[in-house]
Design an enzyme around this catalytic site. Sequence first.
Site, mmCIF file in Angstrom:
data_model
loop_
_atom_site.group_PDB
_atom_site.id
_atom_site.type_symbol
_atom_site.label_atom_id
_atom_site.label_comp_id
_atom_site.label_asym_id
_atom_site.label_seq_id
_atom_site.Cartn_x
_atom_site.Cartn_y
_atom_site.Cartn_z
ATOM 1 N N PRO A 123 0.793 -1.233 0.000
ATOM 2 C CA PRO A 123 0.000 0.000 0.000
ATOM 3 C C PRO A 123 0.823 1.280 0.000
ATOM 4 O O PRO A 123 0.420 2.274 -0.609
ATOM 5 C CB PRO A 123 -0.832 -0.122 1.286
ATOM 6 C CG PRO A 123 -0.836 -1.570 1.621
ATOM 7 C CD PRO A 123 0.473 -2.103 1.143
ATOM 8 N N GLY A 162 4.828 -9.384 3.867
ATOM 9 C CA GLY A 162 5.315 -8.037 4.126
ATOM 10 C C GLY A 162 5.674 -7.338 2.835
ATOM 11 O O GLY A 162 5.961 -7.975 1.808
ATOM 12 N N GLU A 163 5.646 -6.003 2.883
ATOM 13 C CA GLU A 163 5.924 -5.223 1.680
ATOM 14 C C GLU A 163 7.335 -5.467 1.184
ATOM 15 O O GLU A 163 8.286 -5.455 1.950
ATOM 16 C CB GLU A 163 5.712 -3.738 1.968
ATOM 17 C CG GLU A 163 4.258 -3.379 2.176
ATOM 18 C CD GLU A 163 4.025 -1.891 2.033
ATOM 19 O OE1 GLU A 163 4.782 -1.231 1.307
ATOM 20 O OE2 GLU A 163 3.073 -1.391 2.644
ATOM 21 N N GLY A 164 7.445 -5.682 -0.106
ATOM 22 C CA GLY A 164 8.729 -5.961 -0.740
ATOM 23 C C GLY A 164 8.960 -7.428 -0.987
ATOM 24 O O GLY A 164 9.657 -7.805 -1.938
#
Length: 642
Positions: free
Chosen positions: A501, A552-554
């Site tokens: 996001p 998780g992001e990434g």
Amino acid sequence: MSVDGWNTVLVLGGIRSGKSEFAESLVTDAPVVRYVATAPEGDPEDTEWATRLAAHRARRPGSWTTEETTEDPRRLADVLASAEPNEMVLVDDLGGWVTVLLDPDHQPADDVATIAELAEAIRGCAARVVLVSPEVGLSLVPTTPLGRAFTDALGAANRAVADACDAVVLVVAGQPVWLKSAATATEPSAPATMTAPTAAASATVRSLADAEPTPEVQLPDVLTHTPPAIPTQEPGNAWAAPTMALPMVSTGLVIQPGMELPMPDEYAGPQAVDRLTTLDVPGAGLGVLDRVVGFAAATQGTPTPAAWGSVRVLLLHGDHAGGAAAGTVAGESARRAAQARAGQGALARLAAESGASLQVVDTPASAPIEDEPALAPEQVESALRYGWRLAEQAADAGVQLLVLGACGAGTEAAAAAVLAATAGAEPPAVLGRVITDSGEIDDAAWMIRCAAVRDALHRTRRSSRGAKDILAELGGGDVAVATGVLLGATARRVPVLLDGPVGLAAGMVSRDLAGQARHWCLLADHGGHPAVRLAADVLGLTPLLDLRMDLGEGANALVALPLLRSVLALSAALPVHPSLGGPDDTDPSYADEPESTDPSYADPDLTEPDSTEPDFAEPEPAGPGPASTEADEQPATGWRAG
């Protein structure tokens, strides 16, 4: 050396090259500037020289303090030695300093020793220093002894000062060219590390795992950036410094709406996709992954793009206070960031598998958006410039692809607030479910987040919806830094692989600052997140995959990265299909007979027409026509039968 690339910089340039204006633009944002004037007053009857000095004085803000070293050239070293860490020293210029040094009134003098003292003072200076000097290396050898003495002394001074400075830039016709970039200058024992500032000096930081890595997977190079919590207090840190982006520093501009940044090549992408239809691949080819080839071709400016070699993961860490962080465990995001710095955890392992470097960036904490603005306006400006410099440093280090991720409490609610303000979304529709550590759905925490976003939108209902206003009121530090990264990467033509996001919210904000930024972004997977889905639809980014992973992001981007690299490598290596003129590797006579004697292979423009050539006859159709009722033997899908 400071975290953003330099503590000391030498600005070289010829006469009227714009070197002084460029040097002044580097210190524009510093609240404490000591201007050191070295040029002598000259002949009182020389009105042209007096006019030049007056123009220099007129450009200086009233808040700057001016000191002169015309009486004693050795005093310049004393000024640098006495400078405080919170000061910015601008020396303009070394040409005047050498002129005074060679003046008969100061002779006899040891010029070599004085220049050496200056270089040592620069190395030990606690403040940030910008020095201006004329470049004499391109001029002819003077015909007079005094002229030769001046060029020799100034050349020696420029060499000594350039060696002592972190960075060196040459200004030609107002355009800066960086000759020595501090972004890639590292300790020999740690070639991949960035640096972090301290109060009096700088130290190289490299975080590795405490335990030995397994033989199969080596830990990634971990780069850390840790700016101070309040970015506007200290001009010597990375946040208060002006950006080193060439088109902005040279003109004195700041990051603002309507910037004109580069666009990807509009022809290379379609040409690359058309080229895929000619390759020797079975079936329907690469399917939806042909978009990867088209994207890489457009951003690389070639119809045959190469697989991304150097990849850097930027992990932005910054928490949001208040109801936006409902349902999160206190200190969990800090633990994740520390884990990544140590080369541990899912993100670090995936980065190691992909051969990507991992850079952990601490962003300023954001205030509760339901009660007050997330950031102050000056913090937004600093965060944008900081993110821009992160992208610049990656480009200077040869990074070919950036992966943007984030970890922090309340990031999803902040992204939802940004989407509600920019796309008119309803917060409940773009806020994902809150999952506890035990895997349970926490509906109470989800409702608190929705209420926080609702209250924030109500509080700002009469506020401007400009890009910087949204970042200040709702987005916070991580979204602001991510926006700066997208803009800086666009300016340096570096593509960005988005994931999560925060990156998509930054893409929404960046539209008002530079609409070109979204064309340099690629979304590998939406991760099942509603905010990512909506933002991607608004930005025109079609997710390539639907893995629905939640690491998780990434992490989702790094999982997809080997696949994307394989597609690019395959498209670049495969030959043209034999039916379209490519080589037939299965024909043993192909290699033995590279040139045929059949006249039909000759160039028709180089052969005489055959008078006995039979009349043209319409060929029989190879398959059923459009009005035929016979069965079509060709496959229903694909561009060629397998």
